[in-house]
Design an enzyme around this catalytic site. Structure first.
Site, mmCIF file in Angstrom:
data_model
loop_
_atom_site.group_PDB
_atom_site.id
_atom_site.type_symbol
_atom_site.label_atom_id
_atom_site.label_comp_id
_atom_site.label_asym_id
_atom_site.label_seq_id
_atom_site.Cartn_x
_atom_site.Cartn_y
_atom_site.Cartn_z
ATOM 1 N N ASP A 1 -0.162 -9.475 19.700
ATOM 2 C CA ASP A 1 0.805 -10.163 20.566
ATOM 3 C C ASP A 1 0.062 -10.989 21.618
ATOM 4 O OD1 ASP A 1 3.106 -8.663 19.377
ATOM 5 O OD2 ASP A 1 1.968 -7.003 20.180
ATOM 6 N N HIS B 1 5.211 -2.896 21.125
ATOM 7 C CA HIS B 1 4.934 -3.923 20.109
ATOM 8 C C HIS B 1 6.231 -4.114 19.310
ATOM 9 C CE1 HIS B 1 3.118 -6.245 16.954
ATOM 10 N NE2 HIS B 1 3.441 -5.343 16.045
HETATM 11 P P1 NAD Z 1 0.666 -2.622 3.051
HETATM 12 O O1 NAD Z 1 1.916 -2.085 2.439
HETATM 13 O O2 NAD Z 1 0.014 -3.803 2.422
HETATM 14 O O3 NAD Z 1 -0.437 -1.476 3.111
HETATM 15 C C1 NAD Z 1 -0.152 -0.233 3.639
HETATM 16 C C2 NAD Z 1 -1.020 0.761 2.921
HETATM 17 O O4 NAD Z 1 -0.830 2.006 3.559
HETATM 18 C C3 NAD Z 1 -0.658 0.937 1.454
HETATM 19 O O5 NAD Z 1 -1.815 0.821 0.648
HETATM 20 C C4 NAD Z 1 -0.080 2.345 1.416
HETATM 21 O O6 NAD Z 1 -0.293 2.996 0.181
HETATM 22 C C5 NAD Z 1 -0.852 2.990 2.548
HETATM 23 N N1 NAD Z 1 -0.263 4.243 3.036
HETATM 24 C C6 NAD Z 1 1.034 4.627 3.063
HETATM 25 N N2 NAD Z 1 1.138 5.878 3.529
HETATM 26 C C7 NAD Z 1 -0.104 6.303 3.825
HETATM 27 C C8 NAD Z 1 -0.647 7.494 4.327
HETATM 28 N N3 NAD Z 1 0.115 8.542 4.637
HETATM 29 N N4 NAD Z 1 -1.981 7.570 4.504
HETATM 30 C C9 NAD Z 1 -2.789 6.541 4.199
HETATM 31 N N5 NAD Z 1 -2.335 5.368 3.689
HETATM 32 C C10 NAD Z 1 -1.015 5.261 3.510
HETATM 33 O O7 NAD Z 1 0.994 -2.880 4.591
HETATM 34 P P2 NAD Z 1 0.170 -3.738 5.647
HETATM 35 O O8 NAD Z 1 0.654 -5.128 5.599
HETATM 36 O O9 NAD Z 1 -1.279 -3.457 5.491
HETATM 37 O O10 NAD Z 1 0.751 -3.106 7.013
HETATM 38 C C11 NAD Z 1 0.453 -1.781 7.376
HETATM 39 C C12 NAD Z 1 1.217 -1.395 8.637
HETATM 40 O O11 NAD Z 1 0.782 -2.195 9.741
HETATM 41 C C13 NAD Z 1 2.726 -1.619 8.568
HETATM 42 O O12 NAD Z 1 3.394 -0.537 9.186
HETATM 43 C C14 NAD Z 1 2.933 -2.898 9.348
HETATM 44 O O13 NAD Z 1 4.243 -3.000 9.850
HETATM 45 C C15 NAD Z 1 1.920 -2.687 10.447
HETATM 46 N N6 NAD Z 1 1.520 -3.870 11.208
HETATM 47 C C16 NAD Z 1 1.292 -3.694 12.541
HETATM 48 C C17 NAD Z 1 0.875 -4.754 13.319
HETATM 49 C C18 NAD Z 1 0.610 -4.587 14.783
HETATM 50 O O14 NAD Z 1 0.317 -5.584 15.456
HETATM 51 N N7 NAD Z 1 0.693 -3.394 15.367
HETATM 52 C C19 NAD Z 1 0.693 -6.009 12.723
HETATM 53 C C20 NAD Z 1 0.929 -6.157 11.369
HETATM 54 C C21 NAD Z 1 1.351 -5.071 10.608
HETATM 55 C C1 LMR Z 2 3.643 -8.131 13.351
HETATM 56 O O1 LMR Z 2 3.845 -8.210 14.562
HETATM 57 O O2 LMR Z 2 3.359 -9.123 12.656
HETATM 58 C C2 LMR Z 2 3.722 -6.793 12.683
HETATM 59 O O3 LMR Z 2 4.096 -5.807 13.594
HETATM 60 C C3 LMR Z 2 4.578 -6.803 11.479
HETATM 61 C C4 LMR Z 2 6.037 -6.846 11.850
HETATM 62 O O4 LMR Z 2 6.801 -6.044 11.315
HETATM 63 O O5 LMR Z 2 6.409 -7.696 12.656
#
Ligand code: NAD
Ligand code: LMR
Length: 335
Positions: free
Chosen positions: A161, A189
């Protein structure tokens, strides 16, 4: 000079989208330093083990000089054994039309289990950043179930952010990204976060001026700017049909690099951390604050920033959302 001992770093969700960009940065030395050897532990769920093997093959094929060992596993105890840093990415991402808190019931139990396992297996000095959403509340649960690890070792990612906010300001003023400093993200967030530029500066032709002076449009700052940053994750999902990954990985690397190496002189950064009651935010909530970090990796919340009525309202609204998320999360975890 003698080579440093390797540090052990765990990335969860290691077969997923964010990890695919994040692992490169970590193994290349862009996060912990280009003289810091790394042992990587990679956690994902059992059905993803074949995919994870492909990621391991690619890590081998990158021929990273700093990478000493890669340990892929679906066992939390193996993944967290004696680790120095944990990047907890693994969780379900949201799809179009969902709010991040819609993920709460599905994801919060992952962090209960991982909190317990970190408690039992990780070094007590481990630094944990939770990326999986809803990141603040997942971090709160993770910390709750890891009572032997200090609360200040748990954080969640709001650096994405902050990076988004800086990019909006730099674009508006027409300066490079590094000219923008001390933009703050307060709170969750989520779409209630408060991106606050009232203490920020922009360097124009070598002179730092307040953001408001550089932008010259308070209405834009108070409305369009805030909304754009709050809604950026949803905008990326709408466009990509997948949640942000490259930028999320970059921000995770930025967060951990500053946490391990310290913030630059005169600058602060935003991190979701366990509130100590600063700025009237309920102690115990995982809330994003501006912090400075010293070279030993200890952060301090920036104190004494003026909070006007506009800011107070926004800071309280996002704290209230976090209180509700905490109540729901504790209910989900109580069974
Ligand atoms: P993705 O679906 O591509 O990958 C997630 C991975 O996590 C998958 O491989 C899945 O099998 C694995 N997983 C699920 N449960 C698990 C567990 N118990 N232990 C270990 N691994 C496990 O998703 P992504 O795009 O990589 O996003 C991951 C997370 O990050 C999501 O929750 C997304 O919303 C979040 N995210 C947060 C931010 C932030 O700024 N905080 C930004 C982007 C995404
Ligand atoms: C983001 O900010 O891009 C991530 O937290 C993914 C989402 O769900 O917005």
């Amino acid at each position: 000079m003698a080579e440093k001992d390797p540090i052990k770093v765990c990335v969860t969700g290691a077969a997923g989208q964010i990890a695919y960009s994040l692992l490169y940065q970590v193994a290349k030395g862009q996060v912990f330093g280009d003289d810091q050897p790394i042992i990587l532990t990679l956690l994902d769920i059992p059905p993803m083990m074949p995919v994870l093997q492909g990621v391991v093959m690619e890590l081998d094929d990158c021929a990273f000089s700093l990478l000493r060992e890669v340990i892929p596993t679906s066992d939390e105890a193996v993944a967290f054994k004696d680790i120095d840093a944990a990047m907890l990415v693994g969780a379900m991402p949201r799809r179009e039309g969902m709010e991040r808190k819609d993920l709460l019931a599905a994801n919060v139990k992952i962090f209960k289990s991982q909190g317990k396992s970190l408690d039992a297996n990780a070094k007590k000095t481990v630094k944990v950043v939770v990326v999986g959403n809803p990141a603040n509340t997942n971090a709160l649960i993770c910390k709750k179930y890891a009572p032997s690890i200090p609360a200040e070792n748990f954080s969640c990612l709001t650096r994405l952010d902050q990076n988004r906010a800086k990019a909006q300001i730099a674009g508006r003023v027409g300066v490079t990204i590094d000219s923008v400093k001390n933009v703050i993200i307060w709170g969750n967030h989520s779409s209630t976060q408060f991106p606050d530029v009232s203490h920020g500066t922009v360097s124009v032709k070598g002179t730092a001026v307040p953001v408001s002076e550089a932008v010259k449009d308070d209405n834009w700052i108070k409305n369009e700017f805030i909304k754009t940053v709050q809604q950026r994750g949803a905008a990326v999902i709408k466009a990509r049909k997948l949640s942000s990954a490259m930028s999320a990985a970059k921000a995770t690397g930025d967060h951990m690099r500053d946490w391990f190496k310290g913030t630059p002189q005169g600058e602060y950064t935003s991190m979701g951390i366990v509130s100590d009651g600063s700025y009237g935010i309920e102690a115990g909530l995982v809330y994003s604050f501006p912090v400075t970090i010293d070279k030993s990796g200890k952060y301090t919340i920036v104190q004494g920033l003026e909070v006007d009525t506009f800011a107070r309202e926004k800071m309280d609204a996002t704290a209230n959302e976090l209180k509700q998320e905490m109540t729901t999360a504790l209910e989900v975890c109580s069974d």
